[in-house]
Scaffold this motif. Sequence first.
Motif, PDB file in Angstrom:
ATOM      1  N   GLY A   3       0.791  -1.215   0.000  1.00  0.00           N
ATOM      2  CA  GLY A   3       0.000   0.000   0.000  1.00  0.00           C
ATOM      3  C   GLY A   3       0.827   1.270   0.000  1.00  0.00           C
ATOM      4  O   GLY A   3       0.300   2.366   0.180  1.00  0.00           O
ATOM      5  N   ASN A   4       2.129   1.133  -0.216  1.00  0.00           N
ATOM      6  CA  ASN A   4       2.995   2.308  -0.296  1.00  0.00           C
ATOM      7  C   ASN A   4       2.808   2.976  -1.644  1.00  0.00           C
ATOM      8  O   ASN A   4       2.917   2.325  -2.689  1.00  0.00           O
ATOM      9  N   LEU A   5       2.528   4.276  -1.621  1.00  0.00           N
ATOM     10  CA  LEU A   5       2.322   5.031  -2.846  1.00  0.00           C
ATOM     11  C   LEU A   5       3.611   5.093  -3.660  1.00  0.00           C
ATOM     12  O   LEU A   5       4.670   5.413  -3.137  1.00  0.00           O
ATOM     13  N   ILE A   6       3.524   4.765  -4.948  1.00  0.00           N
ATOM     14  CA  ILE A   6       4.657   4.831  -5.867  1.00  0.00           C
ATOM     15  C   ILE A   6       4.427   5.924  -6.892  1.00  0.00           C
ATOM     16  O   ILE A   6       5.333   6.656  -7.262  1.00  0.00           O
ATOM     17  N   ILE A   7       3.188   6.042  -7.359  1.00  0.00           N
ATOM     18  CA  ILE A   7       2.825   7.028  -8.370  1.00  0.00           C
ATOM     19  C   ILE A   7       2.153   8.216  -7.675  1.00  0.00           C
ATOM     20  O   ILE A   7       1.270   8.040  -6.852  1.00  0.00           O
ATOM     21  N   GLY A   8       2.573   9.412  -8.019  1.00  0.00           N
ATOM     22  CA  GLY A   8       1.982  10.603  -7.413  1.00  0.00           C
ATOM     23  C   GLY A   8       2.598  11.850  -7.994  1.00  0.00           C
ATOM     24  O   GLY A   8       3.062  11.860  -9.129  1.00  0.00           O
ATOM     25  N   ARG A   9       2.646  12.873  -7.227  1.00  0.00           N
ATOM     26  CA  ARG A   9       3.210  14.141  -7.684  1.00  0.00           C
ATOM     27  C   ARG A   9       4.697  14.215  -7.348  1.00  0.00           C
ATOM     28  O   ARG A   9       5.090  13.964  -6.224  1.00  0.00           O
ATOM     29  N   PRO A  10       5.522  14.599  -8.360  1.00  0.00           N
ATOM     30  CA  PRO A  10       6.941  14.811  -8.096  1.00  0.00           C
ATOM     31  C   PRO A  10       7.106  15.998  -7.139  1.00  0.00           C
ATOM     32  O   PRO A  10       6.214  16.826  -7.049  1.00  0.00           O
ATOM     33  N   PRO A  11       8.165  16.131  -6.393  1.00  0.00           N
ATOM     34  CA  PRO A  11       9.376  15.314  -6.472  1.00  0.00           C
ATOM     35  C   PRO A  11       9.347  14.096  -5.573  1.00  0.00           C
ATOM     36  O   PRO A  11      10.242  13.265  -5.617  1.00  0.00           O
ATOM     37  N   ALA A  70       1.983   2.837 -15.595  1.00  0.00           N
ATOM     38  CA  ALA A  70       1.404   2.998 -14.266  1.00  0.00           C
ATOM     39  C   ALA A  70       1.289   4.498 -14.007  1.00  0.00           C
ATOM     40  O   ALA A  70       2.237   5.244 -14.201  1.00  0.00           O
ATOM     41  N   GLY A  71       0.124   4.925 -13.620  1.00  0.00           N
ATOM     42  CA  GLY A  71      -0.165   6.344 -13.458  1.00  0.00           C
ATOM     43  C   GLY A  71      -1.229   6.801 -14.438  1.00  0.00           C
ATOM     44  O   GLY A  71      -1.810   7.858 -14.285  1.00  0.00           O
ATOM     45  N   ALA A  72      -1.510   5.977 -15.454  1.00  0.00           N
ATOM     46  CA  ALA A  72      -2.522   6.315 -16.460  1.00  0.00           C
ATOM     47  C   ALA A  72      -3.857   5.652 -16.106  1.00  0.00           C
ATOM     48  O   ALA A  72      -3.890   4.612 -15.454  1.00  0.00           O
ATOM     49  N   THR A  73      -4.949   6.252 -16.583  1.00  0.00           N
ATOM     50  CA  THR A  73      -6.270   5.653 -16.415  1.00  0.00           C
ATOM     51  C   THR A  73      -6.954   5.381 -17.754  1.00  0.00           C
ATOM     52  O   THR A  73      -7.974   4.702 -17.791  1.00  0.00           O
TER      53      THR A  73
END
Length: 188
Positions: free
Chosen positions: A108-116, A156-159
Amino acid sequence: TCSDCLDGWYCDVDTCVERAYVFIALWSTNGAFGGALAADVVCDQQASDAKLNGQYVAIVTDSDYPDLRERLNIPNEIFTTRDSRVAFDLDDLLDGSIAHDIDADADGNLIIGRPPTYVESLPVWTGTNSNGTNSGDHCRDWTVSAIFSNGSQGIAGATDSTWIASRSLATCEQQAAVYCIRTFDTRQ
C-alpha cells in the motif's frame, strides 16, 4: 451484515465480498524476466509478504498465455492496495479505461503521485493490448533483453487505455515493472 465485513472485503448488497487487489511489483526488470509464470512467482511472493490473501499473478501475456480473460478469474471489484476502486470486474478492467490508476505496491505504499516525492508514471511490461489480448510484442516470450527486440508496455499512473497498452513499443533491454493482480482460481 456489511458492518461485519473483514479487512480486505467490501459490502455488495448486504453481502461481504472479498476484494481483488492490484499493485505494482517492486521489481524492475528488462524484458527477459522468463515469461508469465516467472512473473507470477514474483507477484505471489510480494502479495504473500504483504499479507494479501489469495493467488496473485502478473498482468502479462505471451505465447503460452495469449489472453488475460482466459488466464484470470476476477468476478469481484478490483481495488488498489490503498483501497481505491480500479474496476468493477475483469471486463471493466479491460474495457479501455480504469477508474483509478494503479499507484501503489503490495504493502500500500504510494509509488505514483506528484513529483518530487513520487514519480508521475512508471513503465510496466504487459505484452498486452488494451482488451487483454496478446499484442505480439513480448520480448520473444519474455526471454530476450536485447535492443533488437520489442515489448509492449503500459504506463502505471494512467487511467486511459495506456495503463496497459501504451502507444509505443519499448526495446527489451529497458527496465520496467509489472502489475500484479489477485485471481480467484487457477486458469493457467
